[in-house]
Write a protein that holds these residues in place. Sequence first.
Motif, mmCIF file in Angstrom:
data_model
loop_
_atom_site.group_PDB
_atom_site.id
_atom_site.type_symbol
_atom_site.label_atom_id
_atom_site.label_comp_id
_atom_site.label_asym_id
_atom_site.label_seq_id
_atom_site.Cartn_x
_atom_site.Cartn_y
_atom_site.Cartn_z
ATOM 1 N N MET A 1 0.852 -1.176 0.000
ATOM 2 C CA MET A 1 0.000 0.000 0.000
ATOM 3 C C MET A 1 0.891 1.229 0.000
ATOM 4 O O MET A 1 1.780 1.368 0.822
ATOM 5 N N SER A 2 0.664 2.123 -0.926
ATOM 6 C CA SER A 2 1.466 3.332 -0.961
ATOM 7 C C SER A 2 0.833 4.410 -0.095
ATOM 8 O O SER A 2 -0.366 4.491 0.054
ATOM 9 N N ASP A 3 1.678 5.216 0.489
ATOM 10 C CA ASP A 3 1.221 6.323 1.331
ATOM 11 C C ASP A 3 1.315 7.609 0.530
ATOM 12 O O ASP A 3 2.265 7.823 -0.212
ATOM 13 N N PHE A 4 0.351 8.482 0.691
ATOM 14 C CA PHE A 4 0.340 9.768 0.020
ATOM 15 C C PHE A 4 0.464 10.852 1.076
ATOM 16 O O PHE A 4 -0.067 10.732 2.164
ATOM 17 N N ALA A 5 1.174 11.943 0.751
ATOM 18 C CA ALA A 5 1.326 13.053 1.687
ATOM 19 C C ALA A 5 -0.024 13.702 1.977
ATOM 20 O O ALA A 5 -0.312 14.098 3.082
ATOM 21 N N LYS A 6 -0.863 13.805 0.951
ATOM 22 C CA LYS A 6 -2.188 14.410 1.100
ATOM 23 C C LYS A 6 -3.238 13.324 0.844
ATOM 24 O O LYS A 6 -3.203 12.670 -0.197
ATOM 25 N N PRO A 7 -4.171 13.113 1.785
ATOM 26 C CA PRO A 7 -5.200 12.094 1.561
ATOM 27 C C PRO A 7 -6.023 12.388 0.312
ATOM 28 O O PRO A 7 -6.330 13.537 0.006
#
Length: 70
Positions: free
Chosen positions: A1-7
């Motif tokens: 799962m990749s994480d994003f700085a902004k949801p």
Amino acid sequence: MSDFAKPLGYRLITGPDDAEFCARVSALLDQGYQLHGSPALTFDGDRVIAAQALVLSHPAGSEAAEESPR
């Protein structure tokens, strides 16, 4: 799962219908996402693949989320 700085306001999670898939969806629910529609299931010849859409009602950074109550 990749994480994003902004949801993101919309996410579509896909993968084998297993405990890891459920944990990914559960983690997004804990972050404030809500289920959007029913899950979709298909069979790839070996396993069941699931897809679930999730949405944020007020994505971070949106004007509606930043407004203070009056």
